[in-house]
Enzyme design. Structure first.
Site, PDB file in Angstrom:
ATOM      1  N   ASN A  94       0.821  -1.185  -0.031  1.00  0.00           N
ATOM      2  CA  ASN A  94      -0.067   0.028  -0.152  1.00  0.00           C
ATOM      3  C   ASN A  94       0.880   1.193  -0.154  1.00  0.00           C
ATOM      4  O   ASN A  94       1.903   1.113   0.367  1.00  0.00           O
ATOM      5  CB  ASN A  94      -1.133  -0.086   1.243  1.00  0.00           C
ATOM      6  CG  ASN A  94      -0.234   0.242   2.610  1.00  0.00           C
ATOM      7  OD1 ASN A  94       0.218   1.371   2.637  1.00  0.00           O
ATOM      8  ND2 ASN A  94      -0.397  -0.912   3.469  1.00  0.00           N
TER       9      ASN A  94
ATOM     10  N   ASN B 245      -7.891  -7.403   9.820  1.00  0.00           N
ATOM     11  CA  ASN B 245      -8.145  -8.017   8.519  1.00  0.00           C
ATOM     12  C   ASN B 245      -8.236  -9.651   8.669  1.00  0.00           C
ATOM     13  O   ASN B 245      -8.112 -10.231   7.750  1.00  0.00           O
ATOM     14  CB  ASN B 245      -6.741  -7.743   7.626  1.00  0.00           C
ATOM     15  CG  ASN B 245      -6.713  -6.380   7.426  1.00  0.00           C
ATOM     16  OD1 ASN B 245      -5.369  -5.849   7.891  1.00  0.00           O
ATOM     17  ND2 ASN B 245      -7.440  -5.830   6.970  1.00  0.00           N
TER      18      ASN B 245
ATOM     19  N   ARG C 189       0.355 -11.262   1.993  1.00  0.00           N
ATOM     20  CA  ARG C 189      -0.242 -11.726   3.185  1.00  0.00           C
ATOM     21  C   ARG C 189      -1.312 -12.902   3.373  1.00  0.00           C
ATOM     22  O   ARG C 189      -1.739 -13.220   4.365  1.00  0.00           O
ATOM     23  CB  ARG C 189      -1.298 -10.548   3.486  1.00  0.00           C
ATOM     24  CG  ARG C 189      -0.738  -9.062   3.808  1.00  0.00           C
ATOM     25  CD  ARG C 189      -1.518  -8.191   4.252  1.00  0.00           C
ATOM     26  NE  ARG C 189      -1.785  -8.493   5.764  1.00  0.00           N
ATOM     27  CZ  ARG C 189      -2.748  -7.755   6.480  1.00  0.00           C
ATOM     28  NH1 ARG C 189      -3.199  -6.534   6.014  1.00  0.00           N
ATOM     29  NH2 ARG C 189      -3.192  -8.199   7.797  1.00  0.00           N
TER      30      ARG C 189
ATOM     31  N   ARG D 204      -8.598  -4.252  -2.092  1.00  0.00           N
ATOM     32  CA  ARG D 204      -8.318  -5.391  -1.610  1.00  0.00           C
ATOM     33  C   ARG D 204      -9.589  -6.538  -1.476  1.00  0.00           C
ATOM     34  O   ARG D 204      -9.342  -7.521  -2.044  1.00  0.00           O
ATOM     35  CB  ARG D 204      -8.278  -5.185   0.000  1.00  0.00           C
ATOM     36  CG  ARG D 204      -6.928  -4.393   0.165  1.00  0.00           C
ATOM     37  CD  ARG D 204      -5.369  -5.138  -0.351  1.00  0.00           C
ATOM     38  NE  ARG D 204      -4.232  -4.069   0.073  1.00  0.00           N
ATOM     39  CZ  ARG D 204      -3.712  -4.159   1.089  1.00  0.00           C
ATOM     40  NH1 ARG D 204      -3.969  -4.994   2.146  1.00  0.00           N
ATOM     41  NH2 ARG D 204      -2.483  -3.308   1.355  1.00  0.00           N
TER      42      ARG D 204
ATOM     43  N   HIS E 229      -8.228   0.359   2.714  1.00  0.00           N
ATOM     44  CA  HIS E 229      -9.420  -0.521   3.274  1.00  0.00           C
ATOM     45  C   HIS E 229     -10.346   0.511   3.776  1.00  0.00           C
ATOM     46  O   HIS E 229      -9.980   1.629   4.247  1.00  0.00           O
ATOM     47  CB  HIS E 229      -8.593  -1.042   4.603  1.00  0.00           C
ATOM     48  CG  HIS E 229      -7.943  -2.332   4.274  1.00  0.00           C
ATOM     49  ND1 HIS E 229      -6.864  -2.711   5.109  1.00  0.00           N
ATOM     50  CD2 HIS E 229      -8.249  -3.348   3.672  1.00  0.00           C
ATOM     51  CE1 HIS E 229      -6.341  -3.855   4.600  1.00  0.00           C
ATOM     52  NE2 HIS E 229      -7.192  -4.499   3.881  1.00  0.00           N
TER      53      HIS E 229
ATOM     54  N   ASP F 227     -11.565   0.548   6.808  1.00  0.00           N
ATOM     55  CA  ASP F 227     -11.313   1.055   7.939  1.00  0.00           C
ATOM     56  C   ASP F 227     -10.120   2.259   8.324  1.00  0.00           C
ATOM     57  O   ASP F 227     -10.026   2.881   9.360  1.00  0.00           O
ATOM     58  CB  ASP F 227     -10.990   0.188   9.229  1.00  0.00           C
ATOM     59  CG  ASP F 227      -9.440  -0.656   8.762  1.00  0.00           C
ATOM     60  OD1 ASP F 227      -8.837  -0.261   7.798  1.00  0.00           O
ATOM     61  OD2 ASP F 227      -8.945  -1.598   9.250  1.00  0.00           O
TER      62      ASP F 227
ATOM     63  N   CYS G 263      -6.793  -1.085  12.920  1.00  0.00           N
ATOM     64  CA  CYS G 263      -6.174  -2.432  12.215  1.00  0.00           C
ATOM     65  C   CYS G 263      -5.536  -3.406  13.090  1.00  0.00           C
ATOM     66  O   CYS G 263      -5.287  -4.511  12.843  1.00  0.00           O
ATOM     67  CB  CYS G 263      -5.045  -1.851  11.082  1.00  0.00           C
ATOM     68  SG  CYS G 263      -5.418  -0.691  10.195  1.00  0.00           S
TER      69      CYS G 263
HETATM   70  N1  ARG Z   1       0.483  -3.483   5.593  1.00  0.00           N
HETATM   71  C1  ARG Z   1      -0.884  -3.791   5.993  1.00  0.00           C
HETATM   72  C2  ARG Z   1      -1.379  -3.890   4.561  1.00  0.00           C
HETATM   73  O1  ARG Z   1      -1.315  -3.203   3.805  1.00  0.00           O
HETATM   74  C3  ARG Z   1      -1.483  -2.812   6.800  1.00  0.00           C
HETATM   75  C4  ARG Z   1      -2.928  -3.336   6.989  1.00  0.00           C
HETATM   76  C5  ARG Z   1      -3.752  -2.417   7.946  1.00  0.00           C
HETATM   77  N2  ARG Z   1      -4.764  -3.005   8.160  1.00  0.00           N
HETATM   78  C6  ARG Z   1      -6.158  -2.326   7.890  1.00  0.00           C
HETATM   79  N3  ARG Z   1      -6.993  -2.825   8.396  1.00  0.00           N
HETATM   80  N4  ARG Z   1      -6.155  -0.987   7.364  1.00  0.00           N
HETATM   81  O2  ARG Z   1      -2.411  -4.947   4.233  1.00  0.00           O
END
Ligand code: ARG
Length: 290
Positions: free
Chosen positions: A22, A76, A95, A148, A177, A179, A273
């Site tokens: 991201n 997540n 991930r 995502r 995201h 959130d 998160c």
């Molecule tokens: N580096 C992680 C990603 O890009 C950060 C995730 C943060 N989580 C969230 N729920 N916004 O997936």
């Protein structure tokens, strides 16, 4: 069942910023001083856990694991409501290795009686509560598709939980995201960052809220990860907010608890998160008077 909020957090033992999936992620900044960053991450994680516990919440901590640094973001991991955890399918290969860890941890929580059922979502990408927020006062999920989670996930969530969903597609890669740009508060307000939402999402928000319930976050608020907040009753725990936002929320009757989460912001994450709420229920609630 008690009224104690219960959160899952994942120990930051293997946390780092090693790749970039991201636009916020800064592997170069992390690797310039990894020891200091690791220490600061531990301090921030402990402070967040303490802040939640100070609000009366209980925190279940799962261990970190090698080679999956973003495991520290369990928002997540799954969508959870009424004891059912619908485990994520991650978009990025970086991930996807987290899925078995979250499945195991959530199954362990089921065995301890903290969940009723654990199931993995099929046929789509879906990144848990990061893209699916339960709005307890309105009795529906706000569900995002975007960088995502795929559009197909919206229907799967509706069918799985048998609850109404409102689809709020995301507009940008930066607010990847839901959130990161949208936060339902306990008094019925929605703190949100308009540029992150598509026209369809903004219309949906207008249809489901009164004007005085819509709190627009500024560029500065969104960039400070202040929208990525955990609201427990009248308390809102968030990464250190701009003073003006804290004042606006105080006017509405909220206590803002700031936590230093800079090492996690280097990965594009804030307070929300780093947690996954496990005790949400679809039973009707009366919104708190702010
Ligand atoms: N580096 C992680 C990603 O890009 C950060 C995730 C943060 N989580 C969230 N729920 N916004 O997936």
């Amino acid at each position: 069942m008690t009224d104690t909020p219960v959160f899952l957090m994942a120990e930051p033992t293997h946390y780092d910023v090693a790749y970039r999936i991201n636009p916020w992620m800064k592997p170069g900044v992390w690797s310039a001083s990894p020891a200091e960053n690791r220490l600061a991450a531990r301090r921030g994680w402990d402070a967040l856990k303490e802040a939640l516990e100070h609000c009366g919440a209980s925190v279940a901590a799962m261990p970190g694991a090698a080679a999956v640094p973003d495991l520290v973001f369990p928002a997540n991991a799954a969508v959870v409501l009424d004891g059912l955890a619908l485990v994520a399918r991650f978009r990025h290969p970086e991930r996807q290795g987290e899925e078995p860890h979250f499945l195991a941890a959530l199954s362990g929580l089921r065995d301890r009686g903290l969940l009723r059922e654990v199931r993995q979502i099929e046929g789509c990408f879906q990144e848990g509560a990061g893209d699916c927020l339960w709005d307890a006062g309105r009795g529906h999920f706000w569900v995002a598709s975007g960088p995502r989670s795929t559009t197909a996930s919206v229907e799967v969530i509706a069918e799985t939980f048998g609850q109404p969903v409102v689809h709020v597609p995301l507009a940008t890669e930066r607010y990847y995201h839901l959130d990161t740009c949208f936060c339902p508060l306990s008094g019925g307000e929605i703190l949100y960052y308009p540029p992150a939402l598509t026209a369809q999402a903004q219309r949906a928000l207008l249809d489901h809220t009164h004007p005085d319930q819509r709190l627009e976050a500024s560029d500065e608020d969104a960039e400070a990860f202040s929208v990525n907040a955990v609201c427990i009753g009248h308390t809102i725990v968030m990464a250190r907010p701009p003073a003006r936002l804290a004042a606006r929320l105080a006017e509405r009757g909220y206590d803002v608890v700031p936590v230093g989460l800079e090492p996690f912001m280097l990965s594009g994450g804030g307070a929300f998160c780093m947690t996954l709420r496990l005790d949400l229920s679809s039973a009707p609630v009366t919104a708190l008077a702010a």
